[in-house]
Design a protein around this motif. Structure first.
Motif, PDB file in Angstrom:
ATOM      1  N   ARG A   7      99.561  80.467  75.225  1.00 30.40           N
ATOM      2  CA  ARG A   7     100.244  79.323  74.609  1.00 30.40           C
ATOM      3  C   ARG A   7     101.714  79.346  75.010  1.00 30.40           C
ATOM      4  O   ARG A   7     102.250  80.377  75.412  1.00 30.40           O
ATOM      5  CB  ARG A   7     100.104  79.369  73.096  1.00 30.40           C
ATOM      6  N   ILE A   8     102.359  78.240  74.883  1.00 28.57           N
ATOM      7  CA  ILE A   8     103.743  78.075  75.297  1.00 28.57           C
ATOM      8  C   ILE A   8     104.686  79.063  74.608  1.00 28.57           C
ATOM      9  O   ILE A   8     105.698  79.478  75.173  1.00 28.57           O
ATOM     10  CB  ILE A   8     104.215  76.614  75.078  1.00 28.57           C
ATOM     11  N   ASN A   9     104.356  79.511  73.404  1.00 32.13           N
ATOM     12  CA  ASN A   9     105.232  80.417  72.658  1.00 32.13           C
ATOM     13  C   ASN A   9     104.821  81.888  72.759  1.00 32.13           C
ATOM     14  O   ASN A   9     105.261  82.710  71.965  1.00 32.13           O
ATOM     15  CB  ASN A   9     105.304  79.987  71.191  1.00 32.13           C
ATOM     16  N   SER A  10     104.015  82.219  73.749  1.00 29.54           N
ATOM     17  CA  SER A  10     103.568  83.607  73.929  1.00 29.54           C
ATOM     18  C   SER A  10     104.733  84.512  74.310  1.00 29.54           C
ATOM     19  O   SER A  10     105.723  84.072  74.892  1.00 29.54           O
ATOM     20  CB  SER A  10     102.503  83.681  75.020  1.00 29.54           C
ATOM     21  N   VAL A  27      99.270  78.076  81.280  1.00 29.28           N
ATOM     22  CA  VAL A  27      99.995  77.904  80.020  1.00 29.28           C
ATOM     23  C   VAL A  27      99.520  76.604  79.382  1.00 29.28           C
ATOM     24  O   VAL A  27      99.412  75.577  80.052  1.00 29.28           O
ATOM     25  CB  VAL A  27     101.521  77.845  80.262  1.00 29.28           C
ATOM     26  N   VAL A  28      99.203  76.680  78.089  1.00 30.05           N
ATOM     27  CA  VAL A  28      98.743  75.505  77.358  1.00 30.05           C
ATOM     28  C   VAL A  28      99.652  75.264  76.155  1.00 30.05           C
ATOM     29  O   VAL A  28     100.306  76.175  75.664  1.00 30.05           O
ATOM     30  CB  VAL A  28      97.268  75.657  76.897  1.00 30.05           C
ATOM     31  N   ASP A  29      99.677  74.015  75.698  1.00 31.26           N
ATOM     32  CA  ASP A  29     100.479  73.698  74.517  1.00 31.26           C
ATOM     33  C   ASP A  29      99.679  73.993  73.247  1.00 31.26           C
ATOM     34  O   ASP A  29      98.599  74.574  73.303  1.00 31.26           O
ATOM     35  CB  ASP A  29     100.984  72.251  74.561  1.00 31.26           C
ATOM     36  N   ASP A  30     100.217  73.592  72.114  1.00 30.14           N
ATOM     37  CA  ASP A  30      99.569  73.871  70.828  1.00 30.14           C
ATOM     38  C   ASP A  30      98.223  73.173  70.654  1.00 30.14           C
ATOM     39  O   ASP A  30      97.443  73.531  69.784  1.00 30.14           O
ATOM     40  CB  ASP A  30     100.493  73.480  69.669  1.00 30.14           C
ATOM     41  N   HIS A  31      97.971  72.175  71.492  1.00 28.76           N
ATOM     42  CA  HIS A  31      96.704  71.450  71.428  1.00 28.76           C
ATOM     43  C   HIS A  31      95.705  71.924  72.484  1.00 28.76           C
ATOM     44  O   HIS A  31      94.642  71.330  72.645  1.00 28.76           O
ATOM     45  CB  HIS A  31      96.951  69.949  71.594  1.00 28.76           C
ATOM     46  N   ILE A  33      96.254  71.855  75.709  1.00 31.28           N
ATOM     47  CA  ILE A  33      96.412  71.047  76.911  1.00 31.28           C
ATOM     48  C   ILE A  33      97.208  71.836  77.949  1.00 31.28           C
ATOM     49  O   ILE A  33      98.278  72.373  77.656  1.00 31.28           O
ATOM     50  CB  ILE A  33      97.150  69.718  76.604  1.00 31.28           C
ATOM     51  N   ILE A  35      99.748  72.865  80.650  1.00 32.37           N
ATOM     52  CA  ILE A  35     101.089  72.365  80.964  1.00 32.37           C
ATOM     53  C   ILE A  35     101.719  73.070  82.164  1.00 32.37           C
ATOM     54  O   ILE A  35     102.765  72.643  82.635  1.00 32.37           O
ATOM     55  CB  ILE A  35     102.034  72.439  79.752  1.00 32.37           C
TER      56      ILE A  35
END
Length: 63
Positions: A7-10, A27-31, A33, A35
């Motif tokens: 996730r983006i905040n990893s 890398v994926v967002d919170d949904h 998806i 990115i």
């Protein structure tokens, strides 16, 4: 071959763990998806820069 995403905040330690077995990390967002991609090379460069900065700081303390 399926590469496990983060996730983006990893944290960087999570990326480093995955980079051991993956050439790149999606890398994926919170949904969930997609990115972007982080390459193993970029992770190695990040940690190499950290080590270099620490060595420079230690050298400055000694001098």
């Amino acid at each position: 071959m399926k590469n496990k995403p983060v996730r983006i905040n990893s944290k960087m330690t999570d990326l480093l763990t995955l980079a051991i077995s993956q050439n790149f990390i999606p890398v994926v967002d919170d949904h969930g998806i997609f990115i972007g991609i982080i390459r193993r090379r970029e992770i190695i460069e990040y940690y190499a820069n950290l080590v270099e900065k620490e060595n420079d700081q230690e050298d400055n303390l000694v001098n």
